[in-house]
Design an enzyme around this catalytic site. Structure first.
Site, PDB file in Angstrom:
ATOM      1  N   ASP A  65      55.858  44.669  21.477  1.00  0.00           N
ATOM      2  CA  ASP A  65      56.576  44.211  20.281  1.00  0.00           C
ATOM      3  C   ASP A  65      57.975  43.738  20.658  1.00  0.00           C
ATOM      4  O   ASP A  65      58.543  44.246  21.619  1.00  0.00           O
ATOM      5  CB  ASP A  65      56.757  45.396  19.313  1.00  0.00           C
ATOM      6  CG  ASP A  65      55.823  45.335  18.130  1.00  0.00           C
ATOM      7  OD1 ASP A  65      54.833  44.605  18.209  1.00  0.00           O
ATOM      8  OD2 ASP A  65      56.085  46.032  17.136  1.00  0.00           O
ATOM      9  N   TYR A  67      62.002  43.921  20.256  1.00  0.00           N
ATOM     10  CA  TYR A  67      62.908  44.986  19.825  1.00  0.00           C
ATOM     11  C   TYR A  67      63.223  44.788  18.344  1.00  0.00           C
ATOM     12  O   TYR A  67      63.382  43.658  17.881  1.00  0.00           O
ATOM     13  CB  TYR A  67      64.207  44.946  20.637  1.00  0.00           C
ATOM     14  CG  TYR A  67      64.022  45.220  22.114  1.00  0.00           C
ATOM     15  CD1 TYR A  67      63.496  46.429  22.550  1.00  0.00           C
ATOM     16  CD2 TYR A  67      64.396  44.286  23.063  1.00  0.00           C
ATOM     17  CE1 TYR A  67      63.340  46.685  23.914  1.00  0.00           C
ATOM     18  CE2 TYR A  67      64.256  44.533  24.423  1.00  0.00           C
ATOM     19  CZ  TYR A  67      63.722  45.742  24.840  1.00  0.00           C
ATOM     20  OH  TYR A  67      63.570  45.992  26.182  1.00  0.00           O
ATOM     21  N   PHE A  78      60.933  42.591  26.968  1.00  0.00           N
ATOM     22  CA  PHE A  78      61.838  43.517  27.665  1.00  0.00           C
ATOM     23  C   PHE A  78      63.292  43.042  27.698  1.00  0.00           C
ATOM     24  O   PHE A  78      64.186  43.800  28.077  1.00  0.00           O
ATOM     25  CB  PHE A  78      61.356  43.805  29.098  1.00  0.00           C
ATOM     26  CG  PHE A  78      60.053  44.556  29.146  1.00  0.00           C
ATOM     27  CD1 PHE A  78      59.999  45.926  28.902  1.00  0.00           C
ATOM     28  CD2 PHE A  78      58.859  43.886  29.415  1.00  0.00           C
ATOM     29  CE1 PHE A  78      58.796  46.610  28.936  1.00  0.00           C
ATOM     30  CE2 PHE A  78      57.647  44.569  29.448  1.00  0.00           C
ATOM     31  CZ  PHE A  78      57.619  45.943  29.210  1.00  0.00           C
ATOM     32  N   HIS A 187      53.799  52.373  32.141  1.00  0.00           N
ATOM     33  CA  HIS A 187      54.846  51.649  31.407  1.00  0.00           C
ATOM     34  C   HIS A 187      56.216  52.158  31.855  1.00  0.00           C
ATOM     35  O   HIS A 187      56.371  53.348  32.161  1.00  0.00           O
ATOM     36  CB  HIS A 187      54.663  51.873  29.905  1.00  0.00           C
ATOM     37  CG  HIS A 187      55.437  50.925  29.060  1.00  0.00           C
ATOM     38  ND1 HIS A 187      56.766  51.133  28.752  1.00  0.00           N
ATOM     39  CD2 HIS A 187      55.081  49.762  28.463  1.00  0.00           C
ATOM     40  CE1 HIS A 187      57.195  50.127  28.002  1.00  0.00           C
ATOM     41  NE2 HIS A 187      56.203  49.286  27.817  1.00  0.00           N
TER      42      HIS A 187
END
Length: 221
Positions: A65, A67, A78, A187
């Site tokens: 998703d 932020y 990211f 992750h």
């Protein structure tokens, strides 16, 4: 339907833009932007594609998703805008790069510099309501980004795919491992990374070694 996206992607994804689900998705997104606060800004929804053309794509990093905090999302997985504190996952990415390649942690978490070198920073879902993680999931974005991954896998050769965490690895199931280099790890979020499986994976040096072996320019991480 006229989608404002970089021309090379528009050519390769033109059939996707004509599908019923995509029309419904765009109507949903337009309504959301008109009625509530949504990230990233509308002009940056397709920023990952605008900053990294189809022809230039050498590495794909899958996120989930955007932020959902104020002024964070810039359309690249990211990545955050200049002047915004790095979220924990991005901090761990930079720490791994420091250990892997002895590159100092940068002051800015804006990853446009990666995108401009051929790193497609692709989130599975390209929009989100402010303060509501996952709020635009299962509206059609996942179908679109699945098609993007399959398009790259089918129509390109020797691309590095970085799949971090189960979600990204499941989404990468359509990638042809005989044509591309697939790197898998936990992750980089603290919840996963601190229990092993992220630090020490050396994905960034592995990616560059592979690109060099194929006669391609490595990424300046």
């Amino acid at each position: 339907m006229d989608v404002k996206i970089e021309q090379s992607w528009k050519v390769h994804l033109s059939q996707e833009f004509e599908k019923p689900y995509f029309s419904q998705l765009i109507e949903f997104v337009k309504t959301e932007y008109a009625s509530t606060k949504v990230y990233p800004p509308g002009k940056l929804i397709f920023n990952a594609f605008d900053k990294c053309t189809f022809d230039n794509t050498k590495v794909v990093i899958l996120g989930q998703d955007p932020y959902h905090g104020f002024n964070q999302a810039n359309g690249l997985s990211f990545s955050v805008n200049d002047g915004v504190s790095c979220p924990p996952s991005l901090q761990n990415i930079f720490k791994e790069i420091r250990e892997d390649l002895e590159i100092p942690i940068p002051r800015s978490g804006n990853l446009e510099r990666w995108a401009e070198q051929g790193v497609l920073l692709l989130n599975s879902t390209l929009t989100v309501r402010a303060g509501e993680a996952g709020s635009h999931q299962k509206k059609g974005w996942e179908s679109f980004t699945d098609a993007v991954i399959k398009c790259i896998s089918d129509q390109k050769q020797d691309v590095v795919f970085m799949l971090w965490g189960k979600y990204a690895q499941d989404k990468g199931a359509v990638i042809d491992p005989t044509k591309h280099f697939i790197l898998k790890a936990k992750h980089p979020s603290p919840m996963a990374a601190n229990f092993g499986g992220w630090f020490g994976t050396k994905h960034f040096s592995q990616a560059n070694d592979y690109l060099i072996s194929k006669g391609l320019q490595p990424i300046n991480w």
